[in-house]
Each structure stands twice: as C-alpha cells, then as structure tokens.
Design an enzyme around this catalytic site. Structure first.
Site, PDB file in Angstrom:
ATOM      1  N   GLY A   1      12.944 114.882   7.057  1.00  0.00           N
ATOM      2  CA  GLY A   1      13.377 115.340   8.539  1.00  0.00           C
ATOM      3  C   GLY A   1      13.886 116.989   8.543  1.00  0.00           C
ATOM      4  O   GLY A   1      13.448 117.752   9.577  1.00  0.00           O
ATOM      5  N   ARG A   2      14.348 117.484   7.488  1.00  0.00           N
ATOM      6  CA  ARG A   2      14.748 118.952   7.525  1.00  0.00           C
ATOM      7  C   ARG A   2      13.681 119.895   7.509  1.00  0.00           C
ATOM      8  O   ARG A   2      13.763 120.980   7.840  1.00  0.00           O
ATOM      9  CB  ARG A   2      15.956 119.012   6.468  1.00  0.00           C
ATOM     10  CG  ARG A   2      17.148 118.343   6.869  1.00  0.00           C
ATOM     11  CD  ARG A   2      18.074 118.175   5.435  1.00  0.00           C
ATOM     12  NE  ARG A   2      19.377 117.595   5.951  1.00  0.00           N
ATOM     13  CZ  ARG A   2      20.151 116.989   5.243  1.00  0.00           C
ATOM     14  NH1 ARG A   2      19.762 116.751   3.920  1.00  0.00           N
ATOM     15  NH2 ARG A   2      21.235 116.205   5.708  1.00  0.00           N
TER      16      ARG A   2
ATOM     17  N   TYR B   1      22.068 120.162  13.627  1.00  0.00           N
ATOM     18  CA  TYR B   1      21.620 118.821  13.565  1.00  0.00           C
ATOM     19  C   TYR B   1      20.575 118.573  12.297  1.00  0.00           C
ATOM     20  O   TYR B   1      20.324 119.625  11.529  1.00  0.00           O
ATOM     21  CB  TYR B   1      20.710 118.346  14.773  1.00  0.00           C
ATOM     22  CG  TYR B   1      19.524 118.763  15.577  1.00  0.00           C
ATOM     23  CD1 TYR B   1      18.899 119.636  14.785  1.00  0.00           C
ATOM     24  CD2 TYR B   1      19.293 118.649  16.677  1.00  0.00           C
ATOM     25  CE1 TYR B   1      17.648 120.267  15.474  1.00  0.00           C
ATOM     26  CE2 TYR B   1      18.275 119.069  17.468  1.00  0.00           C
ATOM     27  CZ  TYR B   1      17.438 119.822  16.671  1.00  0.00           C
ATOM     28  OH  TYR B   1      16.438 120.407  17.328  1.00  0.00           O
ATOM     29  N   GLU B   2      20.540 117.488  11.963  1.00  0.00           N
ATOM     30  CA  GLU B   2      20.008 116.985  10.599  1.00  0.00           C
ATOM     31  C   GLU B   2      20.653 117.636   9.438  1.00  0.00           C
ATOM     32  O   GLU B   2      19.790 118.286   8.538  1.00  0.00           O
ATOM     33  CB  GLU B   2      18.484 117.168  10.767  1.00  0.00           C
ATOM     34  CG  GLU B   2      18.037 116.122  11.845  1.00  0.00           C
ATOM     35  CD  GLU B   2      16.412 115.912  11.629  1.00  0.00           C
ATOM     36  OE1 GLU B   2      15.963 115.897  10.392  1.00  0.00           O
ATOM     37  OE2 GLU B   2      15.710 115.277  12.554  1.00  0.00           O
ATOM     38  N   GLY B   3      21.898 117.895   9.492  1.00  0.00           N
ATOM     39  CA  GLY B   3      22.690 118.511   8.515  1.00  0.00           C
ATOM     40  C   GLY B   3      23.008 119.891   8.711  1.00  0.00           C
ATOM     41  O   GLY B   3      22.009 120.736   8.970  1.00  0.00           O
TER      42      GLY B   3
END
Ligand code: CAA
Length: 398
Positions: A261-262, A381-383
């Site tokens: 996803g990152r 988002y997504e970390g």
C-alpha cells in the site's frame, strides 16, 4: 578466430542485457498516457467544486473501474488488468496530479483490498469478492485504524468472538477510506486478547450485513471529497469462511498488505509533487515581474531546480520499490523509504509551488493550494513518517 575479441564482444552483449534500464516500455507509456487523459478529461472538470462541497467523485470512480484502473495488478483470470507495479505507479502519479480523492480510492482498492485477497484469500473468497473488486463493480475498504489504535496498530479493541460456525464482530474503526461506498470491508479484529498481535485476525465483511453502520463524513483539511468515515460493527455475524489466512494471521496480513500500500501512497505523493511543479513552472513562464517572466529570476529558478531534482529522486525511489515488488524481492524497506521520501517532497514542493504563485497560489482557482492541503495526508496515512522511520531503522538493525 580471435578469442580475446570474441570474449570481449560476448561480455559486452551480456553487459548490455544486464544493464540497468531507466526507460519506460511502450506499454508503460500507453498506460501513463491513458491515466493522464483520464485525469485531465474526467477528473479535472469539477475538481475544485467537489473539494469545496466534500462531494465524492462517484461517477469518476465508476469510470475509473470501467477502464480497469481499480484492479490493475490483479490476474486477468479474476477480472484484473494483469499489469505490473510500475504501471500502477505511473497511473497513480498521473491521477494524483489532478484529484487525490479519486487516487486514494484507487490506491486502497488496488494495493490493500485486491492485493490482500488475491495473495492470501481462498479461491472462494477470490471468486466472490476479488472478481467484482478487480472489475471495478465495487470498491473495498481496509479497516485497521481505531480510535485508540493508529500507529500502534497491535492495540486492536475490535473483537471477533468465535461462535463455532461464525465470528461475532464488535468495535469501531476510524478514518476509513471508501467507508460509505465500500461493498466489502477488510476488518482486523482481536479474537484472543491474551495472544497480543498473534490473536488478531482479518475478515472480509460485506457492507449491508446487519450491525454494520457508518459515521458522519469527516471534515478534512485535504482530500476533502474522498469518502472518509468511521465504520461501526455491532454483533455482526461473520462466517468462518470469511477469515483470511490461518488463525492469528491478521496482524501480519495487515503489515504485509501495508508494505505494498505504501508504494501506492508514495506514487500519490509523487503525483502531488509533480502536479504542483508543472503548475508552478507553467505559471513562472507567464507571470511577469520586474520587467520579465519570473522564471528568468534566479530566486524562482533555484526553487524550480530543487523541485525538479527532488521529484526525480522521489520517482526513482518509487519505481525502485515497484521493481522490488515485481521481482518478488523484499520491498518492506524500499516501500517505507519511498513513502517517507515522496511524502516529504510532496509537502515541500507544494509549499514552494504556492510561494511561486504568490497571492494567486493562495486561492482555489490555481489548484496549488489544494495540492498543498492534499500533500499533508501522505505523511500520515498508511503509516506516518515516524512509522516509516521505525520500519527503515528496524531493517537497518536486522
Ligand atoms: N511483514 C510481515 N510481518 C511483519 C511485518 C511485515 N511488513 N511487520 C511486522 N511484522 C510482524 C513481526 O515480524 C512481528 O511478528 P512476530 O512477533 O511473530 O515475530 C509482528 O508483526 C509484530 O511486529 P512488530 O513487533 O514490529 O510490531 P510493533 O508493535 O512494533 O509495530 C509498526 C510495528 C511498524 C509500528 C506497525 O504497528 C505499523 O505499521 N503501524 C502503522 C499502521 C498503519 O500503517 N496504519 C495505516 C492504516 S490503513 C490506511 O491508512 C489506509 C487508508 O485508508 C488510506
């Protein structure tokens, strides 16, 4: 026969084959152009108004699905495009230059929901859920974050009680992209609190199941027209067949899925940066001050030079991570680096793009203020950037 000459020519031929290649293939260029055309012709009209009114781009997303951009990397036997991660990065970059509320939907569907089900789901789960997701007939959402479990994702309070043939799901998920429009949710929940992260499982939950409700639209700084809300689960019956992977695999499922996803969010940040740069460059060629176009002033040239250099470095990191994934190399580190670097470049570049535009940069009509607001979320988002540094540092120390 000249052995030395033959060996040298063989060596040169092999070297050529093995040489690193920074050029895009014709197929990559076609996909890039298709995404660029889609962004310009379908996403750009009304983008300012949708952002203003927090209106989800339902028609644009449906069009995106019909063109195959919602399941780009999924195997064609499940209705996907069978493309590589490089193609996905190129498409994400183009769409993110224009509308990040659309591109975040695309990113979540491709790299979290579709990839997660395709890689770890059963054949039945793929037939039932992956096929419509890949064809763009519905979008999915990824439900990990909770009111008290953001960066510290192991602290899941949502529970899934084993009731024999089904689980009973209870809890609240926060900041869910595609929250209201999703046809399915991938939900992480705790089945055995004593086992810590090894007690977490991942489930496919259909929207519309009794007990699933959504909260109000979040009023956000950026990506304002993306569909973000809380999703609540109250005594929701989830069939055993909807658990993904072995008992206790849920946390690792989430981590593995987020690694890919990152790359999507890195590509989004890259698109924000390059979109803002293109606007700033065009403006600096038109706007005159002190008797000449502002691009002829060194103050502006130095800004443009730094922007161009940093965007190029961001693009290389992003494509390197896509390459790692496609070559089935470990990409946890490179995707964290790409996401961290691209998001920082997006923030810096958009601030400078607004500065180059002066007063015009501060008003909606010129697009760069929206890109600056959108850039911020890519650091969260997504970390968050801090989580990416944890991932990178742990990789170094391993
Ligand atoms: N792949 C496989 N396994 C992994 C892994 C990975 N990438 N990362 C960690 N693990 C495993 C570890 O090996 C460990 O397993 P064992 O104990 O069995 O050995 C287990 O998972 C726990 O790992 P850690 O000890 O490293 O866990 P931690 O508590 O220290 O947390 C963290 C690590 C990196 C901070 C993690 O919690 C994290 O990534 N947090 C951020 C969460 C996040 O990105 N949320 C985004 C929400 S989704 C979203 O934003 C989508 C959207 O809508 C746009």
């Amino acid at each position: 026969m000249n052995v030395a000459k033959d060996v040298k020519s063989l060596y040169l031929r092999q070297l050529k084959k093995r040489a690193m290649n920074f050029q895009l293939t014709e197929e990559h260029k076609m996909i890039q152009k298709a995404a660029r055309d889609f962004a310009q012709n379908v996403c750009k009209p009304g983008v300012i108004e949708r952002d203003d009114k927090m209106e989800v781009a339902t028609e644009q997303i449906s069009e995106l699905g019909k063109l195959g951009f919602l399941g780009m990397m999924v195997d064609p036997k499940y209705g996907g495009g069978g493309m590589d991660t490089t193609s996905y990065v190129l498409a994400m970059e183009e769409i993110s230059k224009i509308d990040n509320s659309v591109s975040v939907c695309m990113s979540v569907n491709n790299s979290l929901v579709c990839w997660g089900i395709e890689t770890f789901g059963t054949e039945e789960q793929k037939q039932q859920y992956l096929v419509p997701l890949a064809k763009g007939e519905m979008v999915g959402a990824f439900c990990l974050s909770e009111p008290e479990a953001g960066s510290d994702a192991t602290m899941q309070r949502t529970s899934a009680e084993d009731k024999g043939d089904h689980y009973l799901l209870n809890g609240t998920k926060n900041w869910i992209t595609n929250g209201k429009q999703a046809g399915v949710y991938l939900v992480m929940a705790q089945t055995n609190a004593e086992a810590g992260h090894r007690g977490i499982n991942a489930f496919i939950v259909e929207a519309g199941t009794t007990g699933v409700t959504t909260g109000g639209k979040e009023q956000k700084l950026g990506i304002r027209s993306s569909d973000t809300c809380s999703v609540m689960f109250q005594d929701v019956k989830v069939p055993k067949a909807n658990r993904i992977g072995e008992e206790g695999f849920g946390f690792k499922f989430a981590m593995k899925t987020l690694s890919g996803g990152r790359i999507g969010i890195a590509a989004q940040a890259l698109g924000i940066a390059s979109g803002a740069y293109e606007l700033a460059l065009a403006y600096s060629k038109e706007r005159k001050a002190f008797g000449k176009e502002i691009m002829h002033h060194q103050a502006i040239q130095f800004k443009l030079a730094d922007m161009a250099m940093e965007i190029e470095a961001a693009r290389l990191l992003c494509l390197k991570s896509a390459f790692d994934k496609d070559q089935q190399l470990d990409y946890g580190q490179s995707s964290a680096m790409a996401k961290l670097f691209c998001s920082e470049v997006a923030m810096k570049t958009t601030v400078e793009a607004v500065q180059i535009h002066g007063g015009y940069g501060y008003v909606k009509e010129y697009h760069v203020e929206r890109l600056m607001r959108d850039a911020k979320i890519t650091q969260i988002y997504e970390g968050t950037s801090e989580v990416q540094r944890i991932v990178i540092a742990r990789g170094i120390l391993k």
